[in-house]
Design an enzyme around this catalytic site. Structure first.
Site, mmCIF file in Angstrom:
data_model
loop_
_atom_site.group_PDB
_atom_site.id
_atom_site.type_symbol
_atom_site.label_atom_id
_atom_site.label_comp_id
_atom_site.label_asym_id
_atom_site.label_seq_id
_atom_site.Cartn_x
_atom_site.Cartn_y
_atom_site.Cartn_z
ATOM 1 C CD GLU A 125 -3.727 3.499 44.449
ATOM 2 O OE1 GLU A 125 -4.213 3.630 45.556
ATOM 3 O OE2 GLU A 125 -4.066 4.213 43.470
ATOM 4 C CB CYS A 128 0.490 5.583 35.437
ATOM 5 S SG CYS A 128 1.082 6.643 36.749
ATOM 6 C CB CYS A 184 6.120 8.471 47.991
ATOM 7 S SG CYS A 184 7.362 9.590 47.285
ATOM 8 C CB CYS A 212 5.058 16.468 47.288
ATOM 9 S SG CYS A 212 6.700 16.059 46.664
ATOM 10 C CB CYS A 242 1.635 14.150 46.284
ATOM 11 S SG CYS A 242 1.703 12.473 45.626
ATOM 12 C CD GLU A 291 11.967 10.677 43.081
ATOM 13 O OE1 GLU A 291 10.998 11.414 42.840
ATOM 14 O OE2 GLU A 291 12.850 10.434 42.228
ATOM 15 C CB SER A 344 7.989 11.412 36.611
ATOM 16 O OG SER A 344 7.650 12.622 37.255
ATOM 17 C CB CYS A 378 -1.084 13.378 38.432
ATOM 18 S SG CYS A 378 -0.730 13.077 36.727
#
Ligand code: SAH
Length: 349
Positions: free
Chosen positions: A94, A107, A114, A118, A121, A162, A191, A333
């Site tokens: 994405e 973005c 990932c 988390c 997320c 990440e 980030s 996000c």
């Protein structure tokens, strides 16, 4: 799937492309042409390069440039566009294009899925598939630029994945995006949730990019609850590494803090956070939680958010609130996930 024998051309510098055409028995100036058609004109196949002879185009038509295919595109009411891009191996990633009057921000994803998992997320809930190659990162920016028909001004590595688990390819992509696509280094933000030693290593590169660190909690106990890797890389160690980064690079860090109602959003948490960041050249970016299906965290009210902001400001911490764009397109996000493809295909039929 002939990528093992011929890696893609996207990601190569002008010198490397010139070398490539020379190896194919062509004059050096063809390298300059190839470079322009790949980076400025954004061709998706070598057969589109009409300045090349028909015969040579036919010969090289199978060589992949390394561009993805837009599998699905959805536009939110605020004009944010979410893309599902299909890679050469059929994996889906994405990318989000976020326009404003002066800016066009992309973005970008750095991995398929990932591994950090988390708790709040969506990407983490879908698991990890693989790292993205540099050209797959660059491609995302070119795709948004072409689709919007205007220059991309800013890039944030805040899509799936990440980035500091894929540092080599991320930095290779950053180099090309800066030198060949023309995006200012200071307009690129990486980030990270924080991977031991990687922030220190990033500092050695002395890049002018902006570093954002996903803190999300004011103490170790809360952070462990949200972020599994916090157990082996405690908050205190992460903050210490960030302090080293600032010392080495002289650049401010932006700390991201997702606000989860009743969990980490009380004024006491703000004061605890401020204590951890005392004397730091930094900025706190609050992200009110964007809902995902799997967990039942709540987004705080505007009053709660404001109380948190006030408490931080009283402690002299620079703070801003990121009201995420693209919520309606599931593009905000933490809402990005490859597994939505199933839904999307159903929608299209
Ligand atoms: N792996 C990188 C990039 C992740 S996405 C990192 O952790 O920084 C960018 C930001 O969105 C991160 O700060 C991430 O924690 C945050 N985020 C993830 N899920 C969210 C959600 N549901 N609501 C709001 N922000 C979220």
């Amino acid at each position: 799937m002939n990528q093992s024998t011929q890696s893609s051309l996207l990601g190569l510098s002008l010198a490397e492309l010139t070398e490539w055409v020379k190896q194919k028995g062509q004059p050096a100036y063809r390298g300059q042409q190839l470079y322009q058609w790949i980076y400025q004109k954004g061709v998706k196949s070598l057969s589109e390069i009409t300045v090349f002879s028909k015969q040579w185009r036919e010969e090289i038509s199978d060589v992949p440039i390394g561009r993805s295919v837009i599998h699905y595109r959805s536009v939110a009411p605020d004009a944010t566009v979410k893309y599902l891009l299909k890679l050469a191996d059929s994996n889906i990633i994405e990318t989000v294009g976020i326009p404003s009057y002066k800016r066009l921000t992309v973005c970008v994803s750095s991995q398929v899925g990932c591994p950090m998992a988390c708790d709040f997320c969506a990407t983490g809930k879908g698991g990890f598939v693989r790292n993205l190659e540099a050209h797959e990162i660059i491609d995302q920016v070119l795709t948004v630029q072409e689709d919007f028909g205007r220059r991309v001004s800013h890039i944030v590595f805040m899509g799936m994945g990440e980035p500091l688990l894929n540092t080599k390819n991320v930095l290779a992509a950053v180099r090309v995006l800066n030198q060949d696509v023309g995006i200012g280094k200071r307009s690129i933000t990486i980030s990270t949730v924080g991977i031991r030693d990687r922030i220190r290593q990033l500092a050695q590169h002395k890049l002018q990019v902006t570093l954002a660190v996903s803190l999300h909690a004011s103490n170790q106990r809360l952070r462990e609850h949200l972020i599994p890797s916090a157990r082996s890389f405690p908050l205190a160690d992460l903050v210490a590494e960030c302090r080293e980064y600032v010392k080495l690079t002289k650049r401010r860090i932006s700390f991201e803090y997702v606000l989860l109602a009743g969990f980490n959003d009380l004024p006491d948490h703000a004061r605890e956070l401020a204590k951890n960041l005392r004397g730091f050249q930094c900025h706190v970016n609050l992200i009110p939680y964007n809902p995902i299906n799997e967990v039942d965290y709540q987004r705080p009210t505007d009053e709660q958010i404001q109380a948190f902001v006030n408490a931080l400001e009283q402690q002299n911490i620079a703070v801003s609130v990121r009201y995420s764009r693209g919520l309606e397109a599931n593009a905000a996000c933490g809402q990005l996930r490859a597994s939505r493809v199933g839904d999307v295909v159903a929608l299209k039929n």
